[in-house]
Design a protein around this motif. Structure first.
Motif, PDB file in Angstrom:
ATOM      1  N   ASP B  80       0.838  -1.195   0.000  1.00  0.00           N
ATOM      2  CA  ASP B  80       0.000   0.000   0.000  1.00  0.00           C
ATOM      3  C   ASP B  80       0.878   1.251   0.000  1.00  0.00           C
ATOM      4  O   ASP B  80       0.635   2.183  -0.763  1.00  0.00           O
ATOM      5  N   GLU B 108      -4.857  -7.253  -5.242  1.00  0.00           N
ATOM      6  CA  GLU B 108      -5.863  -6.554  -4.435  1.00  0.00           C
ATOM      7  C   GLU B 108      -5.446  -5.098  -4.156  1.00  0.00           C
ATOM      8  O   GLU B 108      -6.224  -4.173  -4.376  1.00  0.00           O
ATOM      9  N   GLU B 112      -6.773  -1.281  -5.858  1.00  0.00           N
ATOM     10  CA  GLU B 112      -7.218  -0.124  -5.069  1.00  0.00           C
ATOM     11  C   GLU B 112      -6.646   1.181  -5.619  1.00  0.00           C
ATOM     12  O   GLU B 112      -7.267   2.228  -5.542  1.00  0.00           O
ATOM     13  N   TYR B 113      -5.408   1.095  -6.149  1.00  0.00           N
ATOM     14  CA  TYR B 113      -4.748   2.292  -6.670  1.00  0.00           C
ATOM     15  C   TYR B 113      -4.811   2.376  -8.196  1.00  0.00           C
ATOM     16  O   TYR B 113      -4.198   3.250  -8.803  1.00  0.00           O
TER      17      TYR B 113
END
Lengths: 207, 273
Positions: B80, B108, B112-113
């Motif tokens: 992340d 995953e 998200e990004y």
């Protein structure tokens, strides 16, 4: 959570409870889950090795790319399997000797550098009049006392016995830290499963 | 049977039951436990935080599902941070059961990004024999990984075009649950001297502090506590921080058991005298 996810997670929840049932006593549910894990793991790994090693390092280079020098290690690999034949078992020694020879040659200097020299260098550091210096002094003292404890050619009595006792306490402190971290690790495994079960049952029945 | 003998002979199933209750308490009553960040975890965070957008960083998912509880939260938080900072991670696994898990966590977080495989990150998959694979990665990633996990040849991956070995990376972090961390120190750092950090399970942590002190690794994230610290730094809401209240109640119970058994032990020793 979709119906498919709910079904898969339901299976995972069931298997988790099967494993937990061993805490009471051994039972067929536990045995089923245990053998399922072993069987799935074996099947998965066999196929994985086939695709990541045999295909990549034997089939493609030799038969598709024509890199014939790959035949030599392949033959040596096959020679390892001759251990199953009483007549040809001696051939496996050649391959094993090569493997161990190369392994030792590569590993020995690196192990000496990383495990012995770098650790010695980090232990024996110049004395400084600071907290860091005090820390280094304590470390050198405790390492020396621990080494005294493992020196068995002299009876552990008097000053020597006292120093070796400090060595035992140093070891105990190390084992204590290890034990504490191990407890944390084992509890983490339990907690992760409990969180998983909680979230699954919330998804199934609502909060 | 005397009271101290009873204390020393508690049926283990009572211990499991009490521990079970202690674990369930935070699931029912939620409470917050503050997490103090240790310098060794902060160093890993600062290292990645100081990288520039576009820099390439290697993340090793060198663990299997048995260690998922402790190491997966670290992987999520680190990836992340990488994607948030536009750092391009090269991910591979040296654990035979890690391939699917690594793919799951990477895709995953990347989704998200809105990051794309081959452009913003590269997943190389699994190769057996960790020591050999690490040494070969030091020569050229193309030797152990001629193609990525999805079968694309490395030279066709835009991000990997100019990445050949550890010299082209800014650093390496291996999240490991076995001997691979040792191999990373011996065959990775010991041979190629690239900046190396480790994320290890709680069981392994005590063994790796000497390498931190000797400078062979620049940072160490240990166990679920380390993962929680990393999540606190990155402000990532993951399993690490979530599990700290559970760890607290369980540790209180274990400490109580240790005290009880010690009282029982010393009392029985005195009665024997």
């Amino acid at each position: 959570m979709t119906t498919v996810e709910l079904l898969w997670n339901g299976l995972a929840a069931f298997l988790t409870l099967c494993i937990f049932s061993f805490l009471y006593k051994d039972n067929p549910f536990y045995k089923f889950a245990e053998q399922l894990v072993a069987g799935v793991a074996l099947g998965y790994w066999t196929m994985l090795l086939y695709h990541t090693t045999f295909t990549d390092k034997v089939l493609i280079p030799i038969f598709q790319q024509g890199k014939l020098h790959y035949i030599l290690p392949t033959i040596m690999g096959i020679m390892m399997w001759t251990r199953f034949s009483k007549k040809l078992a001696y051939l496996s020694r050649i391959a094993i000797a090569f493997y161990i020879g190369v392994g030792t040659g590569v590993a020995l200097p690196l192990y000496m550098y990383n495990y012995v020299f770098r650790q010695l260098q980090a232990t024996v550091v110049p004395l400084q009049f600071s907290w860091l210096g005090l820390n280094s002094l304590l470390m050198v003292s405790f390492v020396t006392c621990t080494l005294f404890y493992f020196f068995f050619s002299k009876e552990h009595k008097g000053t020597f016995g006292g120093l070796s006792k400090v060595g035992i306490y140093t070891l105990m402190a190390g084992f204590g830290a290890s034990f504490g971290l191990t407890v944390m690790g084992r509890v983490a495994l339990l907690v992760q499963r409990i969180i998983f079960l909680r979230e699954y049952f919330i998804a199934l029945f609502g909060s | 049977m005397k009271w101290h003998e009873k204390m020393l002979n508690i049926d283990r199933r009572w211990i499991y039951l009490i521990l079970g209750v202690a674990v369930i308490v935070p699931a029912v009553v939620s409470f917050h436990v503050p997490v103090n960040v240790t310098p060794e975890v902060r160093r890993v965070y600062d290292f990645i935080e100081d990288l520039k957008p576009g820099d390439i960083f290697y993340v090793g998912i060198d663990y299997d599902p048995a260690s998922l509880a402790e190491l997966h939260p670290m992987a999520y938080a680190i990836l992340d941070q990488c994607f948030r900072k536009d750092i391009k991670p090269v991910v591979a696994t040296l654990s035979q059961f890690g391939a699917g898990m690594a793919e799951q966590v990477l895709s995953e977080v990347a989704a998200e990004y809105g990051k794309e495989s081959g452009i913003d990150y590269c997943y190389l998959g699994y190769k057996p024999y960790p020591a050999i694979t690490i040494m070969l990665m030091g020569v050229d990633f193309r030797v152990p990984f001629p193609q990525d996990y999805y079968g694309t040849p490395i030279d066709s991956i835009p991000m990997m075009r100019y990445v050949h070995n550890f010299d082209d990376l800014k650093g390496v972090i291996s999240l490991s649950a076995g001997t691979s961390s040792e191999f990373w120190i011996i065959y990775g750092y010991g041979r190629y001297f690239m900046p190396l950090a480790l994320g290890v399970t709680g069981v392994m942590a005590a063994d790796y502090y000497p390498y931190l002190q000797s400078g062979q690794i620049f940072g160490l994230i240990s166990g679920i506590k380390g993962a929680a610290e990393y999540e606190a730094l990155t402000e990532y809401k993951g399993e690490g921080l979530k599990s700290i209240p559970y760890q607290t109640t369980t540790h209180v119970v274990i400490l109580a058991f240790i005290i009880v058994s010690n009282i029982g032990y010393f009392a029985s020793r005195r009665s024997k005298k």
